[in-house]
Design a protein around this motif. Sequence first.
Motif, PDB file in Angstrom:
ATOM      1  N   ARG A  43       0.834  -1.207   0.000  1.00  0.00           N
ATOM      2  CA  ARG A  43       0.000   0.000   0.000  1.00  0.00           C
ATOM      3  C   ARG A  43       0.873   1.264   0.000  1.00  0.00           C
ATOM      4  N   GLY A  44       1.959   1.226   0.773  1.00  0.00           N
ATOM      5  CA  GLY A  44       2.864   2.374   0.802  1.00  0.00           C
ATOM      6  C   GLY A  44       3.509   2.626  -0.546  1.00  0.00           C
ATOM      7  N   ARG A  45       3.904   1.559  -1.228  1.00  0.00           N
ATOM      8  CA  ARG A  45       4.530   1.709  -2.550  1.00  0.00           C
ATOM      9  C   ARG A  45       3.512   2.211  -3.571  1.00  0.00           C
ATOM     10  N   LEU A  46       2.260   1.758  -3.471  1.00  0.00           N
ATOM     11  CA  LEU A  46       1.218   2.251  -4.376  1.00  0.00           C
ATOM     12  C   LEU A  46       1.042   3.761  -4.238  1.00  0.00           C
ATOM     13  N   LEU A  47       1.000   4.248  -2.995  1.00  0.00           N
ATOM     14  CA  LEU A  47       0.859   5.683  -2.765  1.00  0.00           C
ATOM     15  C   LEU A  47       2.032   6.447  -3.381  1.00  0.00           C
ATOM     16  N   GLN A  48       3.227   5.922  -3.200  1.00  0.00           N
ATOM     17  CA  GLN A  48       4.425   6.590  -3.716  1.00  0.00           C
ATOM     18  C   GLN A  48       4.395   6.679  -5.235  1.00  0.00           C
ATOM     19  N   LYS A  49       4.098   5.561  -5.901  1.00  0.00           N
ATOM     20  CA  LYS A  49       4.148   5.545  -7.356  1.00  0.00           C
ATOM     21  C   LYS A  49       2.984   6.311  -7.975  1.00  0.00           C
ATOM     22  N   ALA A  50       1.811   6.259  -7.321  1.00  0.00           N
ATOM     23  CA  ALA A  50       0.685   7.051  -7.819  1.00  0.00           C
ATOM     24  C   ALA A  50       1.011   8.541  -7.732  1.00  0.00           C
ATOM     25  N   HIS A  51       1.729   8.918  -6.670  1.00  0.00           N
ATOM     26  CA  HIS A  51       2.113  10.329  -6.524  1.00  0.00           C
ATOM     27  C   HIS A  51       3.095  10.742  -7.620  1.00  0.00           C
ATOM     28  N   GLY A 133      -5.362  12.842  -9.076  1.00  0.00           N
ATOM     29  CA  GLY A 133      -4.807  13.576 -10.219  1.00  0.00           C
ATOM     30  C   GLY A 133      -4.324  14.942  -9.795  1.00  0.00           C
ATOM     31  N   THR A 134      -4.952  15.982 -10.298  1.00  0.00           N
ATOM     32  CA  THR A 134      -4.578  17.346  -9.935  1.00  0.00           C
ATOM     33  C   THR A 134      -5.814  18.141  -9.538  1.00  0.00           C
ATOM     34  N   ILE A 135      -5.568  19.228  -8.819  1.00  0.00           N
ATOM     35  CA  ILE A 135      -6.628  20.149  -8.404  1.00  0.00           C
ATOM     36  C   ILE A 135      -6.268  21.537  -8.918  1.00  0.00           C
ATOM     37  N   ALA A 136      -7.234  22.216  -9.529  1.00  0.00           N
ATOM     38  CA  ALA A 136      -7.016  23.571 -10.020  1.00  0.00           C
ATOM     39  C   ALA A 136      -7.232  24.565  -8.884  1.00  0.00           C
ATOM     40  N   LEU A 137      -6.272  25.469  -8.705  1.00  0.00           N
ATOM     41  CA  LEU A 137      -6.349  26.481  -7.653  1.00  0.00           C
ATOM     42  C   LEU A 137      -6.132  27.868  -8.245  1.00  0.00           C
ATOM     43  N   THR A 138      -6.473  28.878  -7.470  1.00  0.00           N
ATOM     44  CA  THR A 138      -6.197  30.254  -7.858  1.00  0.00           C
ATOM     45  C   THR A 138      -5.420  30.937  -6.742  1.00  0.00           C
ATOM     46  N   ARG A 139      -4.626  31.897  -7.120  1.00  0.00           N
ATOM     47  CA  ARG A 139      -3.858  32.655  -6.131  1.00  0.00           C
ATOM     48  C   ARG A 139      -4.804  33.367  -5.164  1.00  0.00           C
ATOM     49  N   VAL A 306      -2.140  21.667  -8.713  1.00  0.00           N
ATOM     50  CA  VAL A 306      -1.306  20.961  -7.734  1.00  0.00           C
ATOM     51  C   VAL A 306      -1.721  19.495  -7.708  1.00  0.00           C
ATOM     52  N   ALA A 307      -0.816  18.637  -7.239  1.00  0.00           N
ATOM     53  CA  ALA A 307      -1.158  17.232  -7.064  1.00  0.00           C
ATOM     54  C   ALA A 307      -2.258  17.115  -6.016  1.00  0.00           C
ATOM     55  N   ALA A 308      -3.268  16.300  -6.307  1.00  0.00           N
ATOM     56  CA  ALA A 308      -4.397  16.161  -5.391  1.00  0.00           C
ATOM     57  C   ALA A 308      -3.980  15.497  -4.078  1.00  0.00           C
ATOM     58  N   SER A 309      -3.188  14.433  -4.173  1.00  0.00           N
ATOM     59  CA  SER A 309      -2.649  13.749  -2.998  1.00  0.00           C
ATOM     60  C   SER A 309      -3.695  13.475  -1.926  1.00  0.00           C
ATOM     61  N   PRO A 310      -4.672  12.603  -2.206  1.00  0.00           N
ATOM     62  CA  PRO A 310      -5.681  12.268  -1.183  1.00  0.00           C
ATOM     63  C   PRO A 310      -5.033  11.702   0.064  1.00  0.00           C
ATOM     64  N   ARG A 311      -5.638  11.952   1.199  1.00  0.00           N
ATOM     65  CA  ARG A 311      -5.071  11.561   2.487  1.00  0.00           C
ATOM     66  C   ARG A 311      -5.717  10.291   3.036  1.00  0.00           C
ATOM     67  N   ARG A 312      -4.978   9.588   3.855  1.00  0.00           N
ATOM     68  CA  ARG A 312      -5.521   8.437   4.560  1.00  0.00           C
ATOM     69  C   ARG A 312      -6.662   8.884   5.455  1.00  0.00           C
ATOM     70  N   GLY A 313      -7.637   7.993   5.652  1.00  0.00           N
ATOM     71  CA  GLY A 313      -8.774   8.311   6.498  1.00  0.00           C
ATOM     72  C   GLY A 313      -8.432   8.218   7.976  1.00  0.00           C
ATOM     73  N   LEU A 314      -9.353   8.688   8.805  1.00  0.00           N
ATOM     74  CA  LEU A 314      -9.144   8.702  10.253  1.00  0.00           C
ATOM     75  C   LEU A 314      -8.870   7.305  10.804  1.00  0.00           C
ATOM     76  N   SER A 315      -9.497   6.288  10.219  1.00  0.00           N
ATOM     77  CA  SER A 315      -9.304   4.921  10.714  1.00  0.00           C
ATOM     78  C   SER A 315      -7.863   4.457  10.555  1.00  0.00           C
ATOM     79  N   ASP A 316      -7.141   5.039   9.575  1.00  0.00           N
ATOM     80  CA  ASP A 316      -5.722   4.720   9.398  1.00  0.00           C
ATOM     81  C   ASP A 316      -4.827   5.592  10.279  1.00  0.00           C
ATOM     82  N   LEU A 317      -5.340   6.752  10.658  1.00  0.00           N
ATOM     83  CA  LEU A 317      -4.523   7.712  11.399  1.00  0.00           C
ATOM     84  C   LEU A 317      -4.586   7.518  12.913  1.00  0.00           C
TER      85      LEU A 317
END
Length: 323
Positions: A43-51, A133-139, A306-317
């Motif tokens: 799972r850790g390697r999947l997160l790394q390579k997806a990033h 994927g990515t998220i569109a942001l504005t300054r 920017v990279a979306a980089s979804p986060r682990r859920g509370l159950s993992d944290l």
Amino acid sequence: MLKPLLRRAKALVNITLDNAYDARRYFAHSQSGRYELNNDQLRGRLLQKAHSIEKGLSMPERRSFFGLKALSELEKLITAYEDRGLSEDHVSILMARGAIQAYFEAHSGQDAPANIARFERLASKGAAPEDVGTIALTREGQIKAAHGDLESVMRSRRSTRMFAPGAVDADLIRDVIEMAGTTPSVCNRQSARVYVVRDQALKEQLSTLQGGSSGFGKDIDTLLIVTSDMSNFRDSRERNQGFVDGGMFSMSLLLALHAKGLGTIPLNWSAGRSQNKKLLNLLNIPDTDLVIMMIGIGQMPEHFEVAASPRRGLSDLMVEITP
């Protein structure tokens, strides 16, 4: 004369044994040198390579159909994940499949080369989740969020690889570093130190040495190198304290820079001994300093991704300890 020598000898033995203890545990539980990964490592390697795919999508000058190596490894990892019958609801597999779908959506309308097209079967079934994927942001939006309450500041801070032209005010950098100086440290040792680099040639050398900023390093206006002074620590029990204090200080810097309306990119210093020696020599940093990380700073563009980089859920944290 004998007592000081014995004391030093005892300290050296303790440091050696404690570091050997750390090395054994790291070797036993990390992905280092492993041919087959356990489920958590997978799972850790999947997160790394997806990033890796996310990062490529968030570059200022994105190469068409980039990332063959990362896609090939993701294929192997996803196949292993499927073969083990692991949950498709975990953030690691969702991010991996979503990143691949976002990759092909970004290349929509282009004919993918044969060695790339085959990876599309690994993508999410149906619409990709919103936070991959990515998220569109504005300054404007980022500055507004950074001026909100603490939760708004923390949730809106994003690592960017897109920077606008324009120098970062030197006084602002001084203010931010002084703000980060309020970060707590073990027994108030205050071991953190920040080296500020603005020279373009020197920044390019550091970017090459760090190895993770190709494609955008040239656009970084100011580069910070965060260190911890090891002379503040007493014995082998505090062997990792510099990383703890330096890491906390670095996070304070990132949040303070965001609050001041600047774009930032944290750059890891996962360096071997030869690489570390080159950095110390290049900047004339004393050997007492433990290098923690680099932080690239620049002006935010009006619109950027920017990279979306979804986060682990509370159950993992969170793990609740009950009697």
